[in-house]
Design a protein around this motif. Structure first.
Motif, PDB file in Angstrom:
ATOM      1  N   ASP A 236      -7.767  45.057  23.164  1.00 15.81           N
ATOM      2  CA  ASP A 236      -7.311  46.314  23.895  1.00 15.81           C
ATOM      3  C   ASP A 236      -8.366  46.924  24.624  1.00 15.81           C
ATOM      4  N   SER A 237      -9.595  47.146  24.064  1.00 18.07           N
ATOM      5  CA  SER A 237     -10.442  47.752  24.690  1.00 18.07           C
ATOM      6  C   SER A 237     -11.741  46.872  25.263  1.00 18.07           C
ATOM      7  N   VAL A 238     -11.592  45.618  25.412  1.00 17.55           N
ATOM      8  CA  VAL A 238     -12.509  44.914  25.881  1.00 17.55           C
ATOM      9  C   VAL A 238     -12.647  44.925  27.477  1.00 17.55           C
ATOM     10  N   GLN A 239     -13.817  45.273  27.929  1.00 17.41           N
ATOM     11  CA  GLN A 239     -14.019  45.586  29.357  1.00 17.41           C
ATOM     12  C   GLN A 239     -14.642  44.330  30.062  1.00 17.41           C
TER      13      GLN A 239
ATOM     14  N   GLU B 278     -11.378  26.043  23.950  1.00 21.82           N
ATOM     15  CA  GLU B 278     -11.715  27.237  23.363  1.00 21.82           C
ATOM     16  C   GLU B 278     -11.555  28.470  24.224  1.00 21.82           C
ATOM     17  N   MET B 279     -12.232  28.170  25.295  1.00 22.85           N
ATOM     18  CA  MET B 279     -12.750  29.268  26.063  1.00 22.85           C
ATOM     19  C   MET B 279     -11.544  29.839  27.256  1.00 22.85           C
ATOM     20  N   SER B 280     -10.927  28.733  27.505  1.00 25.27           N
ATOM     21  CA  SER B 280      -9.522  29.151  28.124  1.00 25.27           C
ATOM     22  C   SER B 280      -8.470  30.120  27.275  1.00 25.27           C
ATOM     23  N   ALA B 281      -8.362  29.499  25.985  1.00 30.14           N
ATOM     24  CA  ALA B 281      -7.606  30.266  25.220  1.00 30.14           C
ATOM     25  C   ALA B 281      -8.138  31.619  25.015  1.00 30.14           C
ATOM     26  N   ILE B 282      -9.305  32.007  24.704  1.00 30.96           N
ATOM     27  CA  ILE B 282     -10.107  33.229  24.669  1.00 30.96           C
ATOM     28  C   ILE B 282      -9.857  34.099  25.779  1.00 30.96           C
ATOM     29  N   LEU B 283      -9.865  33.599  26.898  1.00 28.49           N
ATOM     30  CA  LEU B 283      -9.588  34.307  28.130  1.00 28.49           C
ATOM     31  C   LEU B 283      -8.237  34.976  28.221  1.00 28.49           C
ATOM     32  N   GLY B 284      -7.429  33.946  27.331  1.00 30.19           N
ATOM     33  CA  GLY B 284      -5.914  34.119  27.476  1.00 30.19           C
ATOM     34  C   GLY B 284      -5.713  35.489  26.555  1.00 30.19           C
ATOM     35  N   PHE B 285      -6.725  36.039  25.898  1.00 28.84           N
ATOM     36  CA  PHE B 285      -6.308  37.175  25.011  1.00 28.84           C
ATOM     37  C   PHE B 285      -6.863  38.415  25.768  1.00 28.84           C
TER      38      PHE B 285
ATOM     39  N   ASP C 244      -6.066  40.430  32.725  1.00 28.69           N
ATOM     40  CA  ASP C 244      -6.725  39.785  34.132  1.00 28.69           C
ATOM     41  C   ASP C 244      -7.775  40.566  34.609  1.00 28.69           C
ATOM     42  N   ASP C 245      -7.847  41.800  34.577  1.00 27.40           N
ATOM     43  CA  ASP C 245      -8.657  42.786  35.233  1.00 27.40           C
ATOM     44  C   ASP C 245     -10.068  42.940  34.425  1.00 27.40           C
ATOM     45  N   CYS C 246     -10.146  42.266  33.270  1.00 23.93           N
ATOM     46  CA  CYS C 246     -11.263  42.195  32.524  1.00 23.93           C
ATOM     47  C   CYS C 246     -12.370  41.513  33.219  1.00 23.93           C
TER      48      CYS C 246
ATOM     49  N   MET D 101     -11.865  34.028  37.914  1.00 22.01           N
ATOM     50  CA  MET D 101     -12.596  34.747  38.356  1.00 22.01           C
ATOM     51  C   MET D 101     -12.171  35.411  39.672  1.00 22.01           C
ATOM     52  N   GLY D 102     -12.120  36.642  39.910  1.00 20.58           N
ATOM     53  CA  GLY D 102     -11.470  37.462  41.256  1.00 20.58           C
ATOM     54  C   GLY D 102     -12.790  37.451  42.131  1.00 20.58           C
TER      55      GLY D 102
END
Length: 442
Positions: free
Chosen positions: A131-134, A152-159, A162-164, A183-184
């Motif tokens: 919730d607080s990950v920037q 694993e990295m794909s799954a982690i980024l799913g947590f 999107d604006d992180c 990446m935006g």
């Protein structure tokens, strides 16, 4: 910033670190950082990002994904050395997830450095909330992909949201960034010199072996090198064990490092090598990345690197920051230099006989108490001086872990220290004090 740099003994940042700091501090864009091994990428991202985290928020605010436990531990130690008021923790395989979770509840880390599989495990179990990950940092991103951590990295980024913010670091260029990174607006900072495999402070040499079995030639070369620290790279674990037995029989003080060792064995080998109590490390390409040991004088390719990337990373272990170094290619009668090596190494003639190896000035002690026992580096120094009979000048690097410590001391004093500390107490607690292997007595 200057105050933090002073704490870690750095007078100024290099151009790459300055550019990264400016970009991360002045925008919220995702950043890809490409810079050769040994240029200080960890510090480059850590300095500006730590300023953006909230010391009053007890939740995890930054996730740092790394390919191996050594880089997780070293990155955690770098952040702690900044003394910037942030709590952090290193998470990796080889120990129970439950034990890490228990420690996590004690520490309440705001920054977590973790290997992909272990981090995903914590996220799926709800041990870490996002919730607080920037920001998510992926260090040695190319290595993570090479090691098969894409899922694993794909799954982690799913947590994470999107604006992180995403920050990716690599010592080699990447043609495409996988879609899962999401990446935006991205800024790419490329500090990899064009058509330059190694920096100009590395001298390159060719050593020819008349025999297909190159162990005799390796011993002659190591005898020539003398006290300078050296890494010997091989491609196979069984070859490492065979080489180690040969070096041991010929009196060379060394350690081995490969993926078949358990966590404590690998930690011990790294401490002995980095604190100067062992001059030689025999290893696979596992040691080609993620190890921050600044004073490695020589890189020896007993087995030739299998790819250009591994060659670059091997040689990147030496000549770090502004130091110089040497790399040696050990060729048998039927071997030739790899085509991807652009340098033309100079022929190096080894001596005809192996001289008696010179033992390092330091040895490493294992002390069976640590942070969980309220033991600090100062406590270790006091114990070794008051009980062990040492002077402070005879004590080198000290590393304190949860349940034990490693301390480098002068080799000549080893027998006396072991005798003086046998059965002794540290802060009222009995402890084990012993020399780690290999430690030939003086």
């Amino acid at each position: 910033m200057n105050e933090i740099l002073g704490k870690i003994g750095i007078k100024s940042l290099n151009p790459m670190q300055v550019a990264v700091g400016k970009e991360i501090s002045s925008s919220q864009k995702d950043v890809v950082i490409l810079s050769p091994t040994g240029t200080g990428k960890t510090l480059a991202y850590m300095l500006p990002l730590q300023e953006q985290l909230d010391r009053d928020d007890i939740n995890v605010q930054m996730l740092v994904i790394v390919p191996g436990r050594e880089l997780a531990l070293q990155s955690h130690e770098v952040l702690q050395s900044l003394k910037c008021g942030l709590r952090s923790m290193a998470c990796y395989g080889g120990r129970a997830t439950m034990d890490e979770h228990r420690k996590m509840r004690e520490v309440n880390p705001q920054v977590v450095f973790a290997t992909p599989g272990r981090l995903l495990d914590h996220l799926e179990k709800g041990n870490i909330l996002c919730d607080s990950v920037q920001v998510v940092v992926i260090d040695e991103f190319d290595k993570c992909l090479e090691m098969g951590f894409a899922r694993e990295m794909s799954a982690i980024l799913g947590f994470v949201s999107d604006d992180c913010r995403r920050v990716l670091l690599s010592a080699t260029d990447m043609d495409d960034i996988p879609r899962f990174v999401n990446m935006g607006r991205t800024v790419k900072l490329n500090f990899i010199p064009e058509n330059e495999q190694t920096n100009d402070r590395v001298e390159s040499f060719l050593v020819r072996s008349q025999e297909k079995d190159k162990l005799g030639t390796l011993a002659l070369l190591l005898s020539d090198i003398g006290e300078a620290s050296s890494i010997v790279f091989l491609n196979y674990r069984d070859s490492i064990e065979r080489t180690s037995e040969y070096l041991k029989a010929n009196g060379f003080c060394h350690v081995v490092f490969h993926g078949g060792l358990d966590q404590k064995q690998r930690e011990q080998a790294l401490h002995q090598f980095s604190n100067g109590s062992v001059q030689i490390m025999v290893c696979t390409d596992l040691a080609a990345r993620g190890l921050d040991i600044p004073k490695i004088g020589n890189i020896i390719h007993y087995h030739l690197p299998l790819s250009q990337q591994e060659y670059i990373h091997r040689v990147g272990r030496t000549a770090r920051w502004d130091a110089s170094g040497r790399t040696f290619f050990l060729l048998g009668p039927e071997e030739n230099m790899p085509e991807f090596v652009e340098l033309e190494p100079e022929e190096y003639q080894v001596q005809s006989a192996v001289a008696k190896p010179v033992l390092p000035q330091m040895v490493t002690l294992y002390i069976g108490k640590g942070k969980k026992d309220k033991i600090s580096k100062g406590d270790i120094v006091g114990f070794l001086c008051k009980i062990g009979g040492l002077k402070s000048a005879e004590i080198g690097r000290i590393d304190v872990y949860d349940r034990y410590c490693y301390a480098a001391i002068n080799r000549k004093s080893l027998r006396a220290v072991l005798k003086n500390t046998a059965g002794a107490k540290i802060k009222g607690m009995k402890t084990i004090v012993e020399a780690t292997h290999p430690q030939p007595l003086p």
